[in-house]
Scaffold this motif. Structure first.
Motif, short mmCIF file in Angstrom:
data_model
loop_
_atom_site.label_atom_id
_atom_site.label_comp_id
_atom_site.label_asym_id
_atom_site.label_seq_id
_atom_site.Cartn_x
_atom_site.Cartn_y
_atom_site.Cartn_z
N ALA A 8 0.80 -1.18 -0.08
CA ALA A 8 0.13 -0.16 0.07
C ALA A 8 0.85 1.23 0.06
N LEU A 9 1.98 1.20 0.80
CA LEU A 9 2.78 2.34 0.80
C LEU A 9 3.39 2.67 -0.47
N GLY A 10 3.99 1.51 -1.13
CA GLY A 10 4.52 1.70 -2.47
C GLY A 10 3.62 2.31 -3.35
N SER A 11 2.34 1.85 -3.66
CA SER A 11 1.31 2.25 -4.29
C SER A 11 1.13 3.91 -4.00
N LEU A 12 1.02 4.21 -2.74
CA LEU A 12 0.79 5.56 -2.31
C LEU A 12 2.00 6.33 -2.88
N PHE A 13 3.09 6.26 -2.80
CA PHE A 13 4.18 6.80 -3.04
C PHE A 13 4.43 6.89 -4.74
N SER A 14 4.12 5.84 -5.38
CA SER A 14 3.93 5.71 -6.93
C SER A 14 2.83 6.69 -7.41
N ALA A 15 1.74 6.79 -6.77
CA ALA A 15 0.70 7.70 -7.12
C ALA A 15 1.23 9.27 -6.91
N GLY A 16 1.93 9.40 -5.68
CA GLY A 16 2.64 10.61 -5.65
C GLY A 16 3.58 11.41 -6.67
N THR A 17 4.26 10.10 -7.23
CA THR A 17 5.18 10.52 -8.10
C THR A 17 4.65 10.69 -9.48
N MET A 18 3.70 10.14 -9.77
CA MET A 18 2.62 10.46 -10.86
C MET A 18 1.87 11.80 -10.78
N LEU A 19 1.76 12.24 -9.58
CA LEU A 19 0.94 13.33 -9.48
C LEU A 19 2.06 14.74 -9.77
N LEU A 20 3.21 14.35 -9.32
CA LEU A 20 4.31 15.56 -9.50
C LEU A 20 4.64 15.16 -10.94
N GLN A 21 4.73 14.27 -11.57
CA GLN A 21 4.74 14.22 -12.87
C GLN A 21 3.89 14.99 -13.87
N TYR A 22 2.68 14.83 -13.27
CA TYR A 22 1.35 15.38 -14.04
C TYR A 22 1.79 17.03 -14.12
N PHE A 23 2.17 17.71 -13.15
CA PHE A 23 2.28 18.89 -12.94
C PHE A 23 3.73 19.56 -13.28
N ALA A 24 4.46 18.56 -13.66
CA ALA A 24 5.94 18.98 -14.00
C ALA A 24 5.98 19.36 -15.56
N ASP A 25 7.07 20.35 -15.69
CA ASP A 25 7.13 20.83 -17.30
C ASP A 25 7.84 19.55 -18.16
N ASP A 26 7.93 19.89 -19.30
CA ASP A 26 8.52 18.65 -20.18
C ASP A 26 9.94 18.25 -19.88
N THR A 27 10.77 19.31 -19.54
CA THR A 27 11.98 18.98 -19.31
C THR A 27 12.18 18.11 -17.80
N LYS A 28 11.65 18.70 -16.73
CA LYS A 28 11.64 17.80 -15.47
C LYS A 28 10.84 16.44 -15.61
N LEU A 29 9.69 16.32 -16.47
CA LEU A 29 9.20 15.25 -16.59
C LEU A 29 10.17 14.21 -17.37
N ALA A 30 10.76 14.75 -18.10
CA ALA A 30 11.71 13.77 -18.98
C ALA A 30 12.88 13.33 -18.03
N SER A 31 13.17 14.12 -17.14
CA SER A 31 14.21 13.86 -16.08
C SER A 31 13.84 12.88 -15.28
N VAL A 32 12.66 12.97 -14.74
CA VAL A 32 11.96 11.96 -13.86
C VAL A 32 11.81 10.73 -14.30
N VAL A 33 11.20 10.74 -15.73
CA VAL A 33 10.86 9.14 -16.44
C VAL A 33 12.22 8.56 -16.59
N PHE A 34 13.05 9.29 -17.16
CA PHE A 34 14.49 8.71 -17.66
C PHE A 34 15.06 8.20 -16.41
N TRP A 35 15.02 9.28 -15.14
CA TRP A 35 15.66 8.70 -14.02
C TRP A 35 14.98 7.30 -13.25
N SER A 36 13.75 7.22 -13.37
CA SER A 36 12.87 6.21 -12.92
C SER A 36 13.29 4.80 -13.42
#
Length: 356
Positions: free
Chosen positions: A179-207
């Protein structure tokens, strides 16, 4: 077994000798695998030339550049990350007395990933460099590591709080980790949703967990933390053996169970945080390696901890080498292979326990 003299029986020496043989055999496999892993790639280097270059004999400037600047940091990062994740998994399984315990299944890896994403997107600790391969550069690794570590501690605190509850069973703790893993994964997706293209690319590549992004600077930090944690876990091997027999038994033997459990989880979280913050999420290594070694040498933490370290290094280095060769010249993130390998074993363990 009762000893009637100062000398151990022959059968006991053979029993212990087999455990040492497994560990030494693993070290030999690891050494051979290191040479092979450095020698293969877009530019093939003969293994003998690899050895000569590593021992200081200059073969060619091209080989020196490839080995010292590209392949050796990647190989050592795989070895260090494999050791760190495996020893963290072995310690968690012993501390929580739960065979499914690992940084990944308890949600700690996801928490660290959320912390690193928070650092990159909100605090601006990561960018995408235009090197032709769009390599992510963590501009402030200390901030990223500290943020990932803080969220790892948060997940660890929740797990420890659950472990103190009277009705908390090993299965419920694992479910809480999921459940914690799902919660933090949802939080990561939330951050990605509001990120600009550059930062989104950084997080996706980093993940995408990948040891190829390691530099000598990040490798040094990972190696220091992993080495310190391994030493700590080995020094506490007798405490973990006592905890394996039950909390009451351990307390009767003089072990401060709560302190050992808390410090052990913090050390395991630190290793996970450092690995995740620099290399991304690499799942299942900490889960399956201790179990593989437990089947070979038993539950004695004196041998299980070093054997798990060797198994983790071998598994992650072999996976990284395969990831570079499967669809060469393209390179797969190593986390994809470890997940393909770990999921069937994880499901087998879950259904094996359910069938009892």
């Amino acid at each position: 077994m009762h000893l009637t003299s100062d000398f151990a029986p022959k059968e006991y020496n053979q029993y212990i000798g087999r455990k040492y043989a497994v560990i030494l055999g693993g070290l030999l496999i690891l050494f051979i695998l290191v040479i092979i892993s450095i020698s293969v790639g877009a530019v093939a280097i003969p293994p003998l030339d690899v050895v000569r270059t590593l021992t200081g004999t200059t073969i060619s400037d091209k080989y020196n550049t490839i080995i010292w600047n590209i392949r050796l940091p990647q190989v050592l990062a795989a070895v260090c990350a494999g050791i760190g994740l495996s020893v963290a998994g072995a310690a968690m399984q012993s501390i929580l007395r739960n065979p499914l315990g690992s940084p990944f299944t308890l949600g700690i890896s996801s928490a660290g990933a959320f912390g690193a994403a928070f650092s990159i997107i909100v605090l601006g600790a990561g960018t995408v460099s235009s090197t032709g391969t769009d390599i992510v550069t963590v501009t402030n690794p200390w901030m990223t590591t500290a943020t990932a570590f803080a969220f790892c501690l948060l997940a660890t605190g929740v797990i420890l709080l659950l472990s103190t509850m009277r009705e908390a069973s090993p299965e419920s703790m694992i479910l809480a980790g999921v459940a914690l893993g799902s919660l933090f994964s949802a939080g990561t997706m939330l951050l990605q949703y509001f990120a600009d293209d550059t930062k989104l690319a950084s997080v996706v590549f980093w993940s995408f967990g990948d040891v190829g992004r390691a530099t000598w600077g990040s490798l040094t930090l990972i190696a220091v933390i992993v080495a310190a944690s391994v030493i700590y876990f080995i020094l506490n091997r007798w405490n973990y053996n006592a905890i394996d027999a039950g909390d009451e038994t351990a307390k009767a033997l003089g072990v401060e169970v709560e302190r050992v459990r808390l410090t052990g989880m913090v050390a395991a979280s630190l290793v996970t945080a450092v690995t995740v913050s620099f290399l991304g999420v690499i799942g299942f290594v900490g889960l399956i390696c201790p179990h593989m070694m437990r089947r070979l040498i038993g539950n004695d933490e004196r041998f299980l901890i070093p054997a798990s370290c060797v198994a983790g290094a071998v598994l992650l280095l072999a996976s990284d080498t395969a990831a570079r060769l499967i669809i060469s010249p393209r390179v797969l993130p190593v986390a994809i292979l470890t997940t393909f390998l770990g999921v069937p074993i994880f499901l087998w363990m879950v259904f094996r326990r359910t069938g009892r």
